[in-house]
Design a protein around this motif. Structure first.
Motif, PDB file in Angstrom:
ATOM      1  N   LEU A   1      44.501  39.667  30.874  1.00 50.18           N
ATOM      2  CA  LEU A   1      43.111  40.091  31.006  1.00 50.18           C
ATOM      3  C   LEU A   1      43.059  41.607  31.020  1.00 50.18           C
ATOM      4  O   LEU A   1      43.943  42.261  31.567  1.00 50.18           O
ATOM      5  CB  LEU A   1      42.524  39.528  32.306  1.00 50.18           C
ATOM      6  N   HIS A   2      42.011  42.175  30.404  1.00 52.37           N
ATOM      7  CA  HIS A   2      41.887  43.629  30.305  1.00 52.37           C
ATOM      8  C   HIS A   2      40.635  44.128  31.032  1.00 52.37           C
ATOM      9  O   HIS A   2      39.705  43.360  31.323  1.00 52.37           O
ATOM     10  CB  HIS A   2      41.831  44.055  28.839  1.00 52.37           C
ATOM     11  N   GLY A   3      40.608  45.433  31.261  1.00 47.29           N
ATOM     12  CA  GLY A   3      39.534  46.044  32.029  1.00 47.29           C
ATOM     13  C   GLY A   3      38.176  46.046  31.361  1.00 47.29           C
ATOM     14  O   GLY A   3      37.170  46.332  32.010  1.00 47.29           O
TER      15      GLY A   3
ATOM     16  N   LEU B   1      36.673  53.261  35.765  1.00 42.89           N
ATOM     17  CA  LEU B   1      36.683  51.894  35.247  1.00 42.89           C
ATOM     18  C   LEU B   1      35.335  51.520  34.635  1.00 42.89           C
ATOM     19  O   LEU B   1      35.276  50.795  33.639  1.00 42.89           O
ATOM     20  CB  LEU B   1      37.049  50.910  36.364  1.00 42.89           C
ATOM     21  N   MET B   2      34.264  52.011  35.227  1.00 42.11           N
ATOM     22  CA  MET B   2      32.934  51.726  34.707  1.00 42.11           C
ATOM     23  C   MET B   2      32.669  52.479  33.401  1.00 42.11           C
ATOM     24  O   MET B   2      31.864  52.051  32.574  1.00 42.11           O
ATOM     25  CB  MET B   2      31.872  52.107  35.740  1.00 42.11           C
ATOM     26  N   SER B   3      33.339  53.591  33.210  1.00 36.25           N
ATOM     27  CA  SER B   3      33.102  54.423  32.028  1.00 36.25           C
ATOM     28  C   SER B   3      33.884  53.959  30.810  1.00 36.25           C
ATOM     29  O   SER B   3      33.453  54.146  29.677  1.00 36.25           O
ATOM     30  CB  SER B   3      33.477  55.880  32.334  1.00 36.25           C
ATOM     31  N   GLY B   4      35.056  53.375  31.024  1.00 34.07           N
ATOM     32  CA  GLY B   4      35.851  52.891  29.911  1.00 34.07           C
ATOM     33  C   GLY B   4      37.168  53.634  29.743  1.00 34.07           C
ATOM     34  O   GLY B   4      37.406  54.682  30.327  1.00 34.07           O
TER      35      GLY B   4
ATOM     36  N   PRO C   1      43.534  57.808  31.935  1.00 34.53           N
ATOM     37  CA  PRO C   1      43.383  56.866  30.810  1.00 34.53           C
ATOM     38  C   PRO C   1      42.429  55.703  31.113  1.00 34.53           C
ATOM     39  O   PRO C   1      41.786  55.173  30.214  1.00 34.53           O
ATOM     40  CB  PRO C   1      44.816  56.358  30.589  1.00 34.53           C
ATOM     41  N   GLY C   2      42.356  55.292  32.384  1.00 33.22           N
ATOM     42  CA  GLY C   2      41.447  54.199  32.744  1.00 33.22           C
ATOM     43  C   GLY C   2      41.861  52.854  32.185  1.00 33.22           C
ATOM     44  O   GLY C   2      41.024  51.983  31.925  1.00 33.22           O
ATOM     45  N   LYS C   3      43.155  52.655  32.013  1.00 32.06           N
ATOM     46  CA  LYS C   3      43.683  51.420  31.421  1.00 32.06           C
ATOM     47  C   LYS C   3      43.935  50.394  32.524  1.00 32.06           C
ATOM     48  O   LYS C   3      44.873  50.521  33.309  1.00 32.06           O
ATOM     49  CB  LYS C   3      44.975  51.731  30.662  1.00 32.06           C
ATOM     50  N   LEU C   4      43.106  49.368  32.568  1.00 25.86           N
ATOM     51  CA  LEU C   4      43.210  48.331  33.592  1.00 25.86           C
ATOM     52  C   LEU C   4      43.639  47.014  32.951  1.00 25.86           C
ATOM     53  O   LEU C   4      43.078  46.582  31.941  1.00 25.86           O
ATOM     54  CB  LEU C   4      41.869  48.146  34.296  1.00 25.86           C
TER      55      LEU C   4
ATOM     56  N   GLY D   1      35.123  37.275  31.371  1.00 22.31           N
ATOM     57  CA  GLY D   1      36.193  37.666  32.273  1.00 22.31           C
ATOM     58  C   GLY D   1      36.286  36.751  33.478  1.00 22.31           C
ATOM     59  O   GLY D   1      37.387  36.423  33.940  1.00 22.31           O
ATOM     60  N   SER D   2      35.136  36.312  33.990  1.00 26.16           N
ATOM     61  CA  SER D   2      35.114  35.425  35.158  1.00 26.16           C
ATOM     62  C   SER D   2      35.804  34.100  34.856  1.00 26.16           C
ATOM     63  O   SER D   2      36.547  33.566  35.691  1.00 26.16           O
ATOM     64  CB  SER D   2      33.668  35.172  35.589  1.00 26.16           C
ATOM     65  N   GLU D   3      35.572  33.573  33.649  1.00 27.08           N
ATOM     66  CA  GLU D   3      36.199  32.303  33.268  1.00 27.08           C
ATOM     67  C   GLU D   3      37.718  32.465  33.144  1.00 27.08           C
ATOM     68  O   GLU D   3      38.486  31.617  33.626  1.00 27.08           O
ATOM     69  CB  GLU D   3      35.604  31.816  31.944  1.00 27.08           C
ATOM     70  N   LYS D   4      38.151  33.549  32.504  1.00 25.44           N
ATOM     71  CA  LYS D   4      39.587  33.791  32.353  1.00 25.44           C
ATOM     72  C   LYS D   4      40.242  34.073  33.705  1.00 25.44           C
ATOM     73  O   LYS D   4      41.372  33.650  33.962  1.00 25.44           O
ATOM     74  CB  LYS D   4      39.826  34.963  31.403  1.00 25.44           C
ATOM     75  N   TRP D   5      39.523  34.785  34.571  1.00 23.35           N
ATOM     76  CA  TRP D   5      40.039  35.088  35.907  1.00 23.35           C
ATOM     77  C   TRP D   5      40.200  33.805  36.725  1.00 23.35           C
ATOM     78  O   TRP D   5      41.189  33.647  37.451  1.00 23.35           O
ATOM     79  CB  TRP D   5      39.098  36.059  36.591  1.00 23.35           C
TER      80      TRP D   5
END
Length: 307
Positions: free
Chosen positions: A200-202, A288-291, A90-93, A228-232
């Motif tokens: 945060l999501h992938g 993860l890179m593919s979605g 599924p690639g759910k991060l 994402g960097s700001e939220k991280w």
């Protein structure tokens, strides 16, 4: 002549990018479980499969058969089982804040009392616990594999939810990967927002790759985009100030829940660690890179060796 040489160079380079020569052709037909998906969402799913396949082979085809079925054909050197796991992952991060034990243990005590009505054990929930009770550890408890289902049943007792403090109603319980050494499975209590979502999501990950950590163990290193960097940074700052942990969750399983000991993490860098082989980290990074892909069902899976 120079133009021809350039073309040949890129053809050779392309052929070398995918490792060993393909020795089999794999064909599978899948059916998307969500019948309400719109045409654009199905198109995006097809494109996600193409991006995954591009990472491992130059010979592939992805065709939408109708509104719910997709056919995938590819030549690959991957073993059949590895290919199937790769393409169907599924690639759910997701990234979550982790509740501290002291916030959730009173709830577990209430659940234990409620479970006594339906179980002959003296302490129905607590008697199953094998480890993970150290206050310094991020997981609530650890149990053997066969008892995870019983724990899930206890946590889903209808009357149990009312025992959670109102400000902690958005808790999500997830199991982690099997602990090395003990073989137990750890349970985590994760904090969701008021939309029942992760912090945060992938989709913020713009790069993922294999690297070796300081213990020479392969891990999946990730780089996030600006948002994402700001939220991280905000997420890790809260964890640092509260001396809490952040769970890195892949396909609804906690792979790691590190603490933050040196202040907020700037630059959107994170990693997934676990008992991985190099091949697994490479596959996960590509996924993860593919979605992410939606829930699906395999209708057929056929493998034919290339002679």
């Amino acid at each position: 002549m120079k133009f021809i040489k350039i073309i040949l160079f890129f053809l050779i380079l392309s052929a070398c990018n995918f490792g060993p020569k393909p020795d089999k052709t794999v064909e599978l037909i899948i059916e998307l479980q969500d019948k309400s998906l719109k045409e654009q969402q199905i198109h995006e799913t097809v494109e996600t499969f193409k991006r995954r396949l591009q990472k491992i082979t130059s010979q592939y085809e992805v065709v939408s058969l109708n509104t719910t079925k997709i056919q995938i054909t590819a030549a690959t050197h991957y073993e059949s089982d590895r290919f199937k796991k790769y393409i169907l992952n599924p690639g759910k991060l997701e990234f979550y804040e982790v509740y501290k034990k002291k916030d959730i243990v009173p709830f577990l005590m209430e659940v234990n009392e409620l479970a006594k009505n339906d179980d002959s054990a003296i302490e129905p929930l607590f008697e199953l616990i094998k480890g993970g009770t150290n206050p310094a550890m991020p997981n609530l408890l650890s149990v053997v594999a066969k008892d995870t289902t019983r724990i899930n049943k206890f946590l889903s007792i209808k009357a149990a939810e009312s025992k959670l403090p109102v400000k902690r109603r958005y808790v999500k319980f997830l199991w982690g990967i099997q602990e090395k050494g003990t073989g137990y499975f750890p349970l985590y209590a994760l904090r969701q927002n008021n939309q029942n979502q992760a912090a945060l999501h992938g989709d913020v990950v713009v790069n993922a790759f294999t690297r070796y950590n300081e213990l020479n163990i392969p891990v999946i290193s990730m780089q996030m985009n600006e948002e994402g960097s700001e939220k991280w940074a905000d997420l890790t700052e809260r964890a640092f100030q509260q001396r809490s942990n952040i769970a890195i969750v892949l396909n609804d399983q906690v792979y790691s829940a590190p603490g933050v000991i040196s202040g907020p993490i700037q630059g959107g860098r994170s990693e997934i660690s676990g008992d991985f082989t190099v091949e697994q980290t490479q596959d996960f990074a590509n996924i993860l890179m593919s979605g992410e892909i939606p829930k699906l069902k395999v209708l057929s899976f056929n493998v034919e060796e290339i002679k």
